[in-house]
Design a protein around this motif. Structure first.
Motif, PDB file in Angstrom:
ATOM      1  N   ILE A   1       0.877  -1.173   0.000  1.00  0.00           N
ATOM      2  CA  ILE A   1       0.000   0.000   0.000  1.00  0.00           C
ATOM      3  C   ILE A   1       0.912   1.220   0.000  1.00  0.00           C
ATOM      4  O   ILE A   1       1.546   1.537   1.011  1.00  0.00           O
ATOM      5  N   SER A   2       1.000   1.867  -1.147  1.00  0.00           N
ATOM      6  CA  SER A   2       2.001   2.920  -1.360  1.00  0.00           C
ATOM      7  C   SER A   2       1.468   3.930  -2.358  1.00  0.00           C
ATOM      8  O   SER A   2       0.463   3.695  -3.043  1.00  0.00           O
ATOM      9  N   SER A   3       2.187   5.025  -2.489  1.00  0.00           N
ATOM     10  CA  SER A   3       1.961   5.952  -3.591  1.00  0.00           C
ATOM     11  C   SER A   3       2.625   5.391  -4.845  1.00  0.00           C
ATOM     12  O   SER A   3       3.655   4.702  -4.764  1.00  0.00           O
ATOM     13  N   SER A   4       2.077   5.678  -6.006  1.00  0.00           N
ATOM     14  CA  SER A   4       2.667   5.180  -7.250  1.00  0.00           C
ATOM     15  C   SER A   4       4.053   5.743  -7.508  1.00  0.00           C
ATOM     16  O   SER A   4       4.812   5.177  -8.299  1.00  0.00           O
ATOM     17  N   VAL A   5       4.422   6.835  -6.834  1.00  0.00           N
ATOM     18  CA  VAL A   5       5.768   7.374  -7.017  1.00  0.00           C
ATOM     19  C   VAL A   5       6.821   6.382  -6.527  1.00  0.00           C
ATOM     20  O   VAL A   5       7.974   6.414  -6.971  1.00  0.00           O
ATOM     21  N   ASP A   6       6.421   5.453  -5.643  1.00  0.00           N
ATOM     22  CA  ASP A   6       7.364   4.446  -5.146  1.00  0.00           C
ATOM     23  C   ASP A   6       7.771   3.445  -6.230  1.00  0.00           C
ATOM     24  O   ASP A   6       8.768   2.734  -6.071  1.00  0.00           O
ATOM     25  N   LEU A   7       7.012   3.392  -7.332  1.00  0.00           N
ATOM     26  CA  LEU A   7       7.438   2.574  -8.463  1.00  0.00           C
ATOM     27  C   LEU A   7       8.797   3.027  -8.965  1.00  0.00           C
ATOM     28  O   LEU A   7       9.609   2.221  -9.447  1.00  0.00           O
ATOM     29  N   ASP A   8       9.042   4.334  -8.821  1.00  0.00           N
ATOM     30  CA  ASP A   8      10.328   4.894  -9.250  1.00  0.00           C
ATOM     31  C   ASP A   8      11.319   4.986  -8.092  1.00  0.00           C
ATOM     32  O   ASP A   8      12.426   4.456  -8.157  1.00  0.00           O
ATOM     33  N   ILE A   9      10.909   5.628  -7.000  1.00  0.00           N
ATOM     34  CA  ILE A   9      11.837   5.911  -5.906  1.00  0.00           C
ATOM     35  C   ILE A   9      12.451   4.638  -5.347  1.00  0.00           C
ATOM     36  O   ILE A   9      13.668   4.576  -5.096  1.00  0.00           O
ATOM     37  N   PHE A  10      11.631   3.616  -5.166  1.00  0.00           N
ATOM     38  CA  PHE A  10      12.119   2.361  -4.585  1.00  0.00           C
ATOM     39  C   PHE A  10      12.195   1.233  -5.622  1.00  0.00           C
ATOM     40  O   PHE A  10      12.272   0.068  -5.265  1.00  0.00           O
TER      41      PHE A  10
ATOM     42  N   ALA B   1       2.963   5.950 -16.815  1.00  0.00           N
ATOM     43  CA  ALA B   1       4.009   5.190 -17.498  1.00  0.00           C
ATOM     44  C   ALA B   1       3.943   3.691 -17.198  1.00  0.00           C
ATOM     45  O   ALA B   1       4.626   2.899 -17.870  1.00  0.00           O
ATOM     46  N   ALA B   2       3.150   3.293 -16.219  1.00  0.00           N
ATOM     47  CA  ALA B   2       3.124   1.889 -15.792  1.00  0.00           C
ATOM     48  C   ALA B   2       2.844   0.915 -16.936  1.00  0.00           C
ATOM     49  O   ALA B   2       3.548  -0.098 -17.076  1.00  0.00           O
ATOM     50  N   PRO B   3       1.828   1.163 -17.796  1.00  0.00           N
ATOM     51  CA  PRO B   3       1.572   0.203 -18.878  1.00  0.00           C
ATOM     52  C   PRO B   3       2.766   0.015 -19.815  1.00  0.00           C
ATOM     53  O   PRO B   3       2.971  -1.095 -20.346  1.00  0.00           O
TER      54      PRO B   3
END
Length: 385
Positions: free
Chosen positions: A220-229, A296-298
């Motif tokens: 359970i996170s913000s989508s920005v964590d797809l990049d940061i982490f 950008a996820a897709p």
């Protein structure tokens, strides 16, 4: 536009706000600022923009030395600022539940945003305004608990809305049953249990390995964590819209109380003006980053889902009931006897801020609203002293 560029542009245009009064001669002073964010991150870059803003506002009388991920970690911030290891810094209130019970009560109410008519892109922006107004003007108990820790609150920040970042599709009540979900706070842990999942408490920095190894099904996170982490490397599916809420339990620029007292009234006003911009920049950039990553996820092979109607309805019911749970918990565990009244008061303020930021289209405009509506109304001759 780079953070430093728009911070400079904004302040050149608005110095008149507090620069019209005559200044008494002062000696230049450097204020140390500690943050657990690493260099070149959203958190540290926005701190640098704050430093530039304060220097411009004070005509160089006040400067800030930013220490990213070096002087104090997030877990050391509150005691470190209290003891003077740093003059100011970024405090995550949830790390210090016994020190800041009244403040943490409000920090736990972010899922109320899901009951209001707010666009996801502006949810965190509204919460910053509401949190700041409440702590500055409506919670003397909060001011007192900051003072007990030798600190002064000067502004808030917030993340983008939280969603489920998963290693398989989890978009319905049937999907979520038994799934192990990393929770970023007690409200999300309770949500996970209420919809049939199993909450797991680990740091977001450990989520990558946990998702990769199957220890977690979702974070359970913000989508920005797809990049940061780098969670984009181990996440295959994202479900936006649930559980919702933002991470809003932050003092973006808590001051050591002794240092605050040493500042002139004009300097305190300048710090508050710069802190309004600080909160606007960091929260705006988190939202921009989150939107970019979700769009950008897709392209990275990640499927983006809407939650099924049953999951949405269950989530809404949970939020309403959880306000009663929060009130009971803070009364029984932390001795906050006016918890229910505080929740109602904050909900009214939050609804107001949802309307105030509805049409905001830039961080400069957002900072001006924060300043005009709440930061400028702080009585610097008394506040925090």
């Amino acid at each position: 536009m780079p953070i430093r560029a728009y911070a400079q542009r904004f302040f050149i245009a608005t110095l008149f706000v507090i620069g019209a009064t005559a200044a008494t001669p002062t000696f230049a002073r450097t204020i140390s600022y500690a943050t657990g964010y690493p260099p070149n991150s959203i958190g540290s870059n926005s701190a640098l923009a704050y430093a530039e803003a304060l220097k411009a506002l004070s005509n160089g009388d006040l400067s800030v030395k930013v220490f990213p991920m070096s002087l104090l970690s997030f877990s050391e911030a509150a005691p470190g600022i209290r003891d003077g290891m740093a003059d100011s810094g970024f405090v995550l209130f949830s790390y210090f539940p016994s020190e800041f019970p009244n403040t943490n009560l409000i920090s736990e109410l972010t899922m109320l945003l899901e009951l209001d008519d707010v666009a996801p892109s502006h949810a965190g922006l509204a919460y910053v305004g509401a949190m700041s107004e409440y702590l500055f003007h409506h919670c003397p108990e909060c001011v007192t608990e900051f003072a007990a820790q030798n600190q002064v609150f000067t502004g808030a920040s917030a993340s983008a809305p939280y969603m489920m970042l998963c290693n398989e599709k989890v978009a319905s009540l049937a999907d979520i049953k038994g799934k192990r979900l990393r929770s970023a706070g007690p409200q999300w842990a309770r949500w996970a249990q209420a919809v049939g999942g199993t909450p797991v408490t680990i740091s977001v920095s450990d989520a990558y390995e946990a998702l990769n190894q199957g220890v977690l099904d979702c974070s359970i996170s913000s989508s920005v964590d797809l990049d940061i982490f780098r969670l984009s490397e181990v996440v295959s599916d994202v479900t936006a819209g649930v559980p919702g809420g933002v991470f809003g339990g932050t003092g973006v620029n808590n001051f050591n109380r002794e240092v605050w007292r040493e500042l002139t009234e004009r300097e305190r006003e300048q710090v508050l003006r710069a802190s309004a911009t600080f909160g606007a920049i960091i929260s705006w950039d988190y939202q921009v980053g989150a939107t970019k990553e979700l769009e950008a996820a897709p392209e990275q092979g990640i499927k983006v889902h809407e939650p099924a109607e049953g999951l949405q309805q269950a989530s809404q019911r949970f939020i309403v009931e959880d306000m009663k749970t929060i009130a009971r918990n803070y009364q029984s565990r932390s001795g906050v006897n006016n918890a229910e009244q505080s929740i109602k008061a904050f909900q009214t303020i939050l609804s107001k801020w949802v309307k105030l930021v509805k049409d905001v289209s830039s961080p400069e405009e957002l900072a001006e609203i924060y300043w005009r509506e709440t930061y400028s109304k702080v009585d610097v001759s008394e506040y925090g002293l």
